[in-house]
Each structure stands twice: as C-alpha cells, then as structure tokens.
Design an enzyme around this catalytic site. Structure first.
Site, PDB file in Angstrom:
ATOM      1  N   ARG A   4      38.998  55.443  31.362  1.00 43.58           N
ATOM      2  CA  ARG A   4      38.658  54.050  31.012  1.00 43.58           C
ATOM      3  C   ARG A   4      38.936  53.826  29.513  1.00 43.58           C
ATOM      4  NH1 ARG A   4      38.159  54.839  35.412  1.00 43.58           N
ATOM      5  NH2 ARG A   4      40.167  53.821  35.210  1.00 43.58           N
ATOM      6  N   GLN A  34      27.561  42.523  29.299  1.00 42.82           N
ATOM      7  CA  GLN A  34      27.325  43.670  30.174  1.00 42.82           C
ATOM      8  C   GLN A  34      28.524  44.608  30.116  1.00 42.82           C
ATOM      9  OE1 GLN A  34      25.528  42.193  34.153  1.00 42.82           O
ATOM     10  NE2 GLN A  34      26.533  40.446  33.243  1.00 42.82           N
ATOM     11  N   ASN A  35      29.573  44.163  29.438  1.00 42.91           N
ATOM     12  CA  ASN A  35      30.809  44.945  29.408  1.00 42.91           C
ATOM     13  C   ASN A  35      30.715  46.074  28.392  1.00 42.91           C
ATOM     14  OD1 ASN A  35      31.704  43.204  31.280  1.00 42.91           O
ATOM     15  ND2 ASN A  35      33.002  42.011  29.894  1.00 42.91           N
ATOM     16  N   ASP A  68      33.604  47.426  27.268  1.00 45.91           N
ATOM     17  CA  ASP A  68      34.836  47.381  26.462  1.00 45.91           C
ATOM     18  C   ASP A  68      34.524  46.736  25.104  1.00 45.91           C
ATOM     19  OD1 ASP A  68      35.283  44.456  26.512  1.00 45.91           O
ATOM     20  OD2 ASP A  68      35.679  44.718  28.651  1.00 45.91           O
ATOM     21  N   HIS A 123      24.773  47.217  28.148  1.00 45.73           N
ATOM     22  CA  HIS A 123      25.074  48.360  29.019  1.00 45.73           C
ATOM     23  C   HIS A 123      25.847  49.463  28.292  1.00 45.73           C
ATOM     24  CE1 HIS A 123      24.521  45.735  32.879  1.00 45.73           C
ATOM     25  NE2 HIS A 123      23.386  46.098  32.328  1.00 45.73           N
ATOM     26  N   CYS A 139      24.403  61.980  21.633  1.00 50.05           N
ATOM     27  CA  CYS A 139      23.897  63.350  21.707  1.00 50.05           C
ATOM     28  C   CYS A 139      22.634  63.335  22.562  1.00 50.05           C
ATOM     29  CB  CYS A 139      23.595  63.872  20.300  1.00 50.05           C
ATOM     30  SG  CYS A 139      22.785  65.484  20.335  1.00 50.05           S
ATOM     31  N   THR A 189      30.104  36.833  35.606  1.00 48.71           N
ATOM     32  CA  THR A 189      29.148  37.839  36.074  1.00 48.71           C
ATOM     33  C   THR A 189      28.659  37.461  37.468  1.00 48.71           C
ATOM     34  OG1 THR A 189      27.080  39.007  35.601  1.00 48.71           O
ATOM     35  CG2 THR A 189      27.253  36.776  34.733  1.00 48.71           C
ATOM     36  N   GLU A 222      34.253  31.809  41.349  1.00 47.33           N
ATOM     37  CA  GLU A 222      33.656  31.395  42.632  1.00 47.33           C
ATOM     38  C   GLU A 222      32.155  31.274  42.461  1.00 47.33           C
ATOM     39  OE1 GLU A 222      35.103  34.761  44.805  1.00 47.33           O
ATOM     40  OE2 GLU A 222      33.378  35.989  44.248  1.00 47.33           O
ATOM     41  N   ALA A 239      38.137  32.401  33.698  1.00 50.69           N
ATOM     42  CA  ALA A 239      37.358  32.364  32.456  1.00 50.69           C
ATOM     43  C   ALA A 239      38.225  31.905  31.281  1.00 50.69           C
ATOM     44  CB  ALA A 239      36.781  33.749  32.181  1.00 50.69           C
TER      45      ALA A 239
HETATM   46  P1  NAD Z   1      30.937  42.173  38.668  1.00 57.04           P
HETATM   47  O1  NAD Z   1      32.139  43.035  38.831  1.00 57.04           O
HETATM   48  O2  NAD Z   1      29.757  42.440  39.519  1.00 57.04           O
HETATM   49  O3  NAD Z   1      31.359  40.655  38.923  1.00 57.04           O
HETATM   50  C1  NAD Z   1      32.470  40.082  38.296  1.00 57.04           C
HETATM   51  C2  NAD Z   1      32.350  38.578  38.407  1.00 57.04           C
HETATM   52  O4  NAD Z   1      33.404  37.994  37.658  1.00 57.04           O
HETATM   53  C3  NAD Z   1      32.461  38.058  39.847  1.00 57.04           C
HETATM   54  O5  NAD Z   1      31.435  37.101  40.062  1.00 57.04           O
HETATM   55  C4  NAD Z   1      33.849  37.384  39.876  1.00 57.04           C
HETATM   56  O6  NAD Z   1      33.886  36.240  40.716  1.00 57.04           O
HETATM   57  C5  NAD Z   1      34.019  36.983  38.434  1.00 57.04           C
HETATM   58  N1  NAD Z   1      35.416  36.926  37.984  1.00 57.04           N
HETATM   59  C6  NAD Z   1      36.420  37.805  38.265  1.00 57.04           C
HETATM   60  N2  NAD Z   1      37.553  37.441  37.641  1.00 57.04           N
HETATM   61  C7  NAD Z   1      37.254  36.309  36.939  1.00 57.04           C
HETATM   62  C8  NAD Z   1      38.000  35.460  36.084  1.00 57.04           C
HETATM   63  N3  NAD Z   1      39.305  35.673  35.816  1.00 57.04           N
HETATM   64  N4  NAD Z   1      37.386  34.369  35.543  1.00 57.04           N
HETATM   65  C9  NAD Z   1      36.070  34.110  35.823  1.00 57.04           C
HETATM   66  N5  NAD Z   1      35.316  34.896  36.617  1.00 57.04           N
HETATM   67  C10 NAD Z   1      35.894  35.977  37.157  1.00 57.04           C
HETATM   68  O7  NAD Z   1      30.586  42.216  37.133  1.00 57.04           O
HETATM   69  P2  NAD Z   1      29.189  42.178  36.386  1.00 57.04           P
HETATM   70  O8  NAD Z   1      28.361  41.057  36.923  1.00 57.04           O
HETATM   71  O9  NAD Z   1      29.538  42.226  34.940  1.00 57.04           O
HETATM   72  O10 NAD Z   1      28.446  43.545  36.786  1.00 57.04           O
HETATM   73  C11 NAD Z   1      29.139  44.794  36.983  1.00 57.04           C
HETATM   74  C12 NAD Z   1      28.710  45.953  36.093  1.00 57.04           C
HETATM   75  O11 NAD Z   1      29.862  46.809  35.948  1.00 57.04           O
HETATM   76  C13 NAD Z   1      28.297  45.578  34.704  1.00 57.04           C
HETATM   77  O12 NAD Z   1      27.095  46.199  34.461  1.00 57.04           O
HETATM   78  C14 NAD Z   1      29.344  46.158  33.753  1.00 57.04           C
HETATM   79  O13 NAD Z   1      28.728  46.941  32.743  1.00 57.04           O
HETATM   80  C15 NAD Z   1      30.176  47.089  34.583  1.00 57.04           C
HETATM   81  N6  NAD Z   1      31.635  46.888  34.365  1.00 57.04           N
HETATM   82  C16 NAD Z   1      32.130  46.658  33.100  1.00 57.04           C
HETATM   83  C17 NAD Z   1      33.481  46.434  32.895  1.00 57.04           C
HETATM   84  C18 NAD Z   1      33.980  46.177  31.483  1.00 57.04           C
HETATM   85  O14 NAD Z   1      33.396  46.671  30.529  1.00 57.04           O
HETATM   86  N7  NAD Z   1      35.044  45.389  31.292  1.00 57.04           N
HETATM   87  C19 NAD Z   1      34.358  46.449  33.997  1.00 57.04           C
HETATM   88  C20 NAD Z   1      33.836  46.718  35.274  1.00 57.04           C
HETATM   89  C21 NAD Z   1      32.462  46.920  35.452  1.00 57.04           C
END
Ligand code: NAD
Length: 238
Positions: free
Chosen positions: A62, A96-97, A99, A114, A122, A182, A209, A225
C-alpha cells in the site's frame, strides 16, 4: 443546496471514496476484501500476531503504491485545500483515510483518525515514526532497537480510533458538517453526522450513491467526489 445560514466552522469527514479517483481502491468496492485480503487477516491485532510478515507485506505494498508517483491528489482533495485557504472561518478535515493525499494537496492539520500509512509505531514505547521504506517482521525498531517491535501506525478493527477528544470538540463546535466518500459502515465515524445533527448543525453528504446513513443528512450531492466537492467549494466561497 440552500444553507439556512452562512457557516463559520465547517467539519469535513472524508472516507476512501475521496481517494478512489486517485487510484486507491475503496474497501466497499473490493467486495469486503481489501486488495484481495480478508480485512481481519491484515487489519486486526490478532491477524498481526498470527502473521506479522503478511501484515507488513500488505502495508508495504500500500505504501509503495502511495509513493509510486502514480497516485496524486485529485480535484476533490485540491478543492478542500482551497477551501481551507480561502474560507473566512475554520475548516477542519477529519479523515478515515490512511493515505497522505490531503496533505499533498496542501491541507493543514488533517486529523487522521485511523492512522497513517507513512508511519510505524514502536509497540514498546508507543512512539510513532515516519517510515517510507519496506518493513519486515525482523526489522529493528529505530526507537528501541529491538527486532519485531514495529507495527503499522494504523487503527485496526477492535482498536480505538485516534484523536477522539479533539474530534468530539470539533463536532460540538462546528456549524456545518460534510461527509465525503464514506459508506457509513465503520464506527464511530458513521455516528459523527448524528452528533452534529443533534445540535441543529446542517449536514451534507457527497457520495456516488446513497449510503446507510444518508437519511441523517439534510443535503445530498450525488456524483463523483472530484466534481461535487469542487462545485460545493465554489458555492461556499462565492
Ligand atoms: P468504504 O470503502 O466503506 O466506502 C467508500 C464510499 O465511497 C462508498 O460509500 C462509495 O459509494 C463512495 N465512493 C466511491 N467512489 C467515490 C467517488 N469517486 N466519489 C464519491 N464517492 C465515492 O470507505 P470508508 O467509509 O472510508 O470506510 C472504509 C475503511 O477502510 C476506512 O476506515 C479507511 O480507513 C479504510 N480505507 C482507507 C483507504 C485510504 O486510505 N485511501 C482505502 C481503503 C480503505
């Protein structure tokens, strides 16, 4: 979208959907698997105890993707950084990301609830360190110098998210709450909208959606987005 009054303190919660257009796969889009792994295998304390090398390999990949030069902030990240710069008031980003695309787009003081992919921690001292190279189960910790004491600085299933006191203060002082990309499946982030709404705060959801928490929002901006966040920011700044 007609807001009742001009906001002075905006809290924005972002999820994996905001980074999807930058090429980072969301959790939902991968059918309950995260890049082909069960999340409990790679994102739980038990999984790490069972097979630390597998978990490190997963986060190494990742991290490599994030640093590959192929992943860049998209117009949604850039619009939020512009909002932070130009808005006459406070703009707090909670993500929550894991990155660093908000930071790379110029956003400041991002709250990573997160954790962060570019950090390790450590296990013995609790200190976090920025690390960009691959880590293995046998890599000595730069902090305590012992092998096997480094873990990803990521909040795994069953662990308490970071910075919850600060987040609570933000949710109790904002006058506009926005959730972008989210799904509302992961708690406690899924409840933030209700915390804000109970105080009469206006709420906006930006998503491709409707989600299981859509009913809690006053306004829905449905679409990518990148497009919807840019439009929303332009509207707020004019
Ligand atoms: P999720 O994967 O559960 O949901 C993603 C949401 O984004 C969905 O509702 C979807 O419809 C929407 N979506 C997808 N593409 C989109 C776009 N182009 N424009 C607008 N909306 C869009 O994500 P979450 O709710 O953040 O929860 C998942 C967990 O996984 C989090 O805790 C996160 O830490 C982790 N995660 C992080 C990353 C990252 O850091 N980029 C990637 C994957 C998962």
């Amino acid at each position: 979208m007609k807001l009742n009054k001009k906001p002075k303190h905006i809290v924005i919660l972002t999820g994996a959907g905001i980074s999807a257009e930058s090429g980072i796969m969301t959790f939902r889009d991968s059918n309950g698997l995260w890049e082909n792994h069960s999340v409990y295998e790679v994102a739980s304390p038990d999984g790490f105890q069972r097979d630390p090398e597998l978990v490190h390999r997963f986060y190494n990949l990742r991290r490599q993707q994030l640093l590959s030069g192929e992943v860049h902030p998209n117009p949604a990240h850039l619009a939020l950084s512009k909002l932070q710069e130009k808005f006459n008031g406070i703009v707090t980003i909670i993500t929550q990301n894991v990155d660093d695309l908000h930071e790379r787009s110029g956003s400041r003081n991002v709250i990573h609830m997160h954790g962060e992919l570019l950090k390790m921690r450590c296990i013995e001292t609790g200190r976090s360190l920025t690390i960009k190279k691959d880590i293995h189960a046998t890599t000595p910790c730069p902090c305590c110098l012992k092998e096997g004491n480094l873990r990803p600085h990521i909040v795994w299933f069953g662990e308490r998210p970071m910075h919850m006191d600060k987040i609570d203060t933000e949710l109790h002082s904002c006058d506009l709450f926005v959730a972008i990309g989210t799904s509302g499946h992961v708690y406690p982030a899924a409840m933030f909208v209700d915390t804000a709404r109970e105080r009469g705060v206006q709420t906006i959801e930006i998503n491709l959606e409707s989600t299981q928490i859509s009913d809690s929002f006053d306004f829905h901006l449905v679409g990518n987005a990148s497009v919807e966040t840019e439009k929303f920011v332009e509207e707020l700044l004019t």
